[in-house]
Design an enzyme around this catalytic site. Structure first.
Site, mmCIF file in Angstrom:
data_model
loop_
_atom_site.group_PDB
_atom_site.id
_atom_site.type_symbol
_atom_site.label_atom_id
_atom_site.label_comp_id
_atom_site.label_asym_id
_atom_site.label_seq_id
_atom_site.Cartn_x
_atom_site.Cartn_y
_atom_site.Cartn_z
ATOM 1 N N HIS A 157 39.749 48.874 38.643
ATOM 2 C CA HIS A 157 40.627 49.761 39.436
ATOM 3 C C HIS A 157 41.110 50.984 38.658
ATOM 4 O O HIS A 157 41.538 51.962 39.251
ATOM 5 C CB HIS A 157 41.855 48.977 39.915
ATOM 6 C CG HIS A 157 41.526 47.981 40.984
ATOM 7 N ND1 HIS A 157 41.820 48.169 42.302
ATOM 8 C CD2 HIS A 157 40.892 46.785 40.921
ATOM 9 C CE1 HIS A 157 41.400 47.130 43.010
ATOM 10 N NE2 HIS A 157 40.830 46.271 42.192
ATOM 11 N N ASP A 365 44.549 58.559 36.330
ATOM 12 C CA ASP A 365 44.692 57.461 37.285
ATOM 13 C C ASP A 365 43.320 57.072 37.813
ATOM 14 O O ASP A 365 42.482 57.952 38.046
ATOM 15 C CB ASP A 365 45.574 57.919 38.467
ATOM 16 C CG ASP A 365 46.470 56.804 38.966
ATOM 17 O OD1 ASP A 365 46.080 55.631 38.825
ATOM 18 O OD2 ASP A 365 47.552 57.105 39.499
HETATM 19 O O1 F6P Z 1 46.412 48.829 40.116
HETATM 20 C C1 F6P Z 1 46.441 48.784 38.715
HETATM 21 C C2 F6P Z 1 47.380 47.689 38.232
HETATM 22 O O2 F6P Z 1 47.336 47.649 36.864
HETATM 23 C C3 F6P Z 1 47.015 46.300 38.743
HETATM 24 O O3 F6P Z 1 46.075 45.659 37.967
HETATM 25 C C4 F6P Z 1 48.343 45.669 38.676
HETATM 26 O O4 F6P Z 1 48.438 44.521 39.450
HETATM 27 C C5 F6P Z 1 49.277 46.757 39.133
HETATM 28 O O5 F6P Z 1 48.711 47.926 38.618
HETATM 29 C C6 F6P Z 1 50.735 46.576 38.696
HETATM 30 O O6 F6P Z 1 50.850 46.250 37.338
HETATM 31 P P1 F6P Z 1 51.456 44.855 36.867
HETATM 32 O O7 F6P Z 1 50.669 43.761 37.510
HETATM 33 O O8 F6P Z 1 51.337 44.862 35.380
HETATM 34 O O9 F6P Z 1 52.874 44.835 37.325
#
Ligand code: F6P
Length: 472
Positions: A157, A365
Site C-alpha cells: 500500500h 504517499d
Molecule cells: O495504509 C498504510 C498503513 O500503514 C496501514 O498499513 C496501517 O494499517 C495504517 O496505515 C495505519 O497505521 P497503523 O496500523 O500503524 O496505525
C-alpha cells in the site's frame, strides 16, 4: 471464486461508534470482502501476555474475523521497532530518520512466522490468500515453508523506493527477496513496481521473462500495478446525505459563511502537515484579503505515539498551528482548527462536501485515498478544488487537481489562492475529469483486478490493468 483469506497487520472490525480506522488499507479492504466474504486475519490491536496470544474468531454478518494479540515484546520490537522505526521511514524515502540501531530483524520475522502458524490452523488448500502491506513482506515464505502451495498475493500500500534507497535497509537482502514467494506482488504505481523489478534484477540477479515476470529458483513471481480506488458513487451519495446531519450543519454554521479548507491525515511525518500549515501561513501573509474569510480545518487522529518521531512531529504541528493562530487570529476568527479526534466516514464525507478546498500535501504517499474521497464527495454543481502533492501516488491519476510541491510552502500558498478564486466553470471541468477517473477505477474494480490477476494468470504482455472484471 475459492474462499478469500485476507491478511493484514491492522484489521478493521466494524465498531459500534462507526469511527473509521485511520489509514487507507482498511478503506480499501472492506469493500473487497463485502464482495468476497471470507476471513480477515491479523492483529487485534491488543497487547497481551504470551500465554493469551492465541487467535480469536468472531463473526460480523458474512464476514469472519480472526484476530491475534501481540506480546509486549512483539509489539515493541516488530510493530514499534522494525516495522515503524526502520521499514516505514525507509519506504517513505526518509533515510534521515530511520533508526538503524534497530537493525534486528528477528522479532519481525518471528511475528511473521507466528502469523503463518495461526493461518496454518485455518487455511484450506484451495483458499486464495491476499496479504497486505509492509508488516508482512516475508509472510509467503513462512507459509511456503509450512508446505502451503495456495495462490498467495501481496499488495504493497505504501511507496516502494528505488534500490539505491532500499539497500540502506538493514538486512534488506534477507527480507526483500522473500517477496518472490508470492505469486503476485501488486503496487500502487508504475514507479513502485519498476523499483521492485529493478531490485530483483539488480540485487538478486533474478532472470525475468518480461519486465514484470521474474523466475525465482522454483517459482514464478509476477508484478502488477493496481492503484487503489474509492467507492466513488457511494461516497457521493453518503456525502449528499451527510451534509444534513446535525454534526456537519453545526460545523458549517460555526464557519459563519467563511470558506473551509480541509486536511485529513493520520498523524505521520510523511503527511507533511507542519509544512502545509506553513503554506497556509504564507498564503495569509501574502493574500491579506482572505484574512478572516477562510478557515482551515485539519483533522489528524494520532497514531504510533510511542515512536519518538511521531511525538516530535506532534509537537511541531501543535507549535505551528499555535503560531499561525497567534499571528493572524482574532477574537472572532481562528484561522486553523486542529482536531486530533477520528471521525466517522459519514462525518468526513459531509465535511469534504462542505469544504471549498481539499488540501492533501504528503511528502510521500503510496496512494492517498483522502484525495480521492474529497473529490468523490463533492457536489457536481458546485465542486471544491483538490490541491494535491505531486509525491502522492494519487497524483498520477488525478492530473486535473492542482498539483503542488509540498516542500515549497510558497507554491502551496499560491495554489490555495488559486483554488479559492477559481471560476465555477474551471472547478466543474476539473471535477468532471477527476470524477471520471475515480469511477473508472473504483475500489471494487481494484480488488477484482488484483484477484483476477492472482487467480487467472493471462500470458498477455499488458494484461494487468485490463482484465475483464465481469469474469469473476
Ligand atoms: O495504509 C498504510 C498503513 O500503514 C496501514 O498499513 C496501517 O494499517 C495504517 O496505515 C495505519 O497505521 P497503523 O496500523 O500503524 O496505525
Amino acid at each position: 471464486m475459492e474462499r478469500l483469506v485476507v491478511v493484514s497487520n491492522r484489521v478493521a472490525v466494524p465498531s459500534r461508534d462507526g469511527a473509521s480506522l485511520a489509514g487507507g488499507l482498511a478503506v480499501a479492504i472492506r469493500p473487497v470482502l463485502r464482495r468476497h466474504p471470507g476471513i480477515w486475519f491479523g492483529w487485534s490491536g491488543r497487547v497481551a501476555a504470551a500465554s493469551d496470544a492465541g487467535a480469536r474468531v468472531s463473526q460480523h454478518g458474512h464476514q469472519t474475523y480472526v484476530l491475534t494479540d501481540l506480546t509486549e515484546e512483539d509489539y515493541q520490537e516488530y510493530y514499534n521497532g522494525y516495522a515503524n522505526r526502520v521499514l516505514w521511514p525507509i519506504l517513505h524515502y526518509r533515510l534521515d530518520i530511520a533508526e538503524f540501531s534497530r537493525r534486528d530483524l528477528g522479532s519481525y520475522l518471528r511475528v511473521n512466522q507466528r502469523f503463518a502458524a495461526e493461518l496454518d490452523k485455518l487455511l484450506r488448500s484451495d483458499d486464495v490468500v491476499w496479504v497486505h502491506d509492509y508488516h508482512l513482506l516475508p509472510l509467503a515464505r513462512a507459509l511456503r515453508d509450512g508446505g502451503h502451495r495456495n495462490k498467495i498475493g501481496f499488495f504493497h500500500h505504501v511507496p516502494f523506493p528505488p534500490p539505491e534507497i532500499l539497500t540502506a535497509l538493514p538486512n534488506h537482502e534477507r527480507l526483500i527477496p522473500a517477496m518472490a514467494h508470492y505469486d503476485l506482488v501488486g503496487f500502487q504505481t508504475e514507479i513502485d513496481a519498476a523499483n521492485f523489478a529493478r531490485y530483483l534484477r539488480k540485487e538478486c540477479g533474478m532472470p525475468s521473462r518480461d519486465p514484470y515476470t521474474f523466475q525465482a529458483a522454483d517459482r514464478t513471481v509476477r508484478i502488477g500495478v493496481f492503484p487503489v480506488g474509492v467507492e466513488a458513487e457511494k461516497l457521493n451519495r453518503l456525502a449528499r446525505r451527510a451534509v444534513h446531519s446535525p454534526f456537519v450543519r453545526d460545523v458549517v454554521e460555526s464557519l459563519a459563511g467563511r470558506v473551509m479548507i480541509i486536511g485529513v491525515d493520520r498523524l505521520d511525518y510523511s503527511k507533511g502537515i507542519a509544512l502545509r500549515m506553513e503554506a497556509f501561513d504564507r498564503f495569509l501573509s501574502i493574500h491579506r484579503e482572505w484574512r478572516g474569510k477562510v478557515t482551515y480545518l485539519q483533522i489528524t487522529p494520532k497514531s504510533r505515539s510511542e515512536v519518538q518521531e511521531y511525538a516530535e512531529i506532534e509537537r511541531q504541528i501543535d507549535e505551528t498551528a499555535g503560531r499561525v493562530n497567534g499571528t493572524y487570529g482574532e477574537a472572532s476568527w481562528t484561522p486553523i482548527r486542529y482536531v486530533n479526534r477520528a471521525h466517522s466516514r459519514s462525518a468526513l464525507a459531509g465535511l469534504y462536501r462542505s469544504a471549498g478546498v481539499g488540501l492533501v500535501t504528503p511528502l510521500r504517499d503510496g496512494m492517498n485515498l483522502v484525495a480521492k474521497e474529497y473529490v468523490a464527495a463533492q457536489d457536481p454543481e458546485h465542486p471544491g478544488v483538490l490541491i494535491l502533492s505531486r509525491f502522492a501516488g494519487a497524483a498520477i491519476e488525478c492530473e486535473a487537481a492542482l498539483l503542488v510541491n509540498p516542500y515549497d510552502p510558497e507554491s502551496v500558498g499560491s495554489a490555495i489562492a488559486q483554488a479559492l478564486s477559481m471560476p465555477l466553470r474551471e472547478r466543474r471541468g476539473r471535477y468532471d475529469a477527476l470524477f471520471q477517473v475515480l469511477k473508472a477505477n473504483d475500489v471494487e474494480s481494484w480488488g477484482e483486478r488484483f484477484l483476477i490477476a492472482l487467480t487467472r494468470p493471462l500470458n498477455l504482455p499488458n494484461w494487468l490493468g485490463q482484465a475483464d472484471i465481469s469474469q469473476v
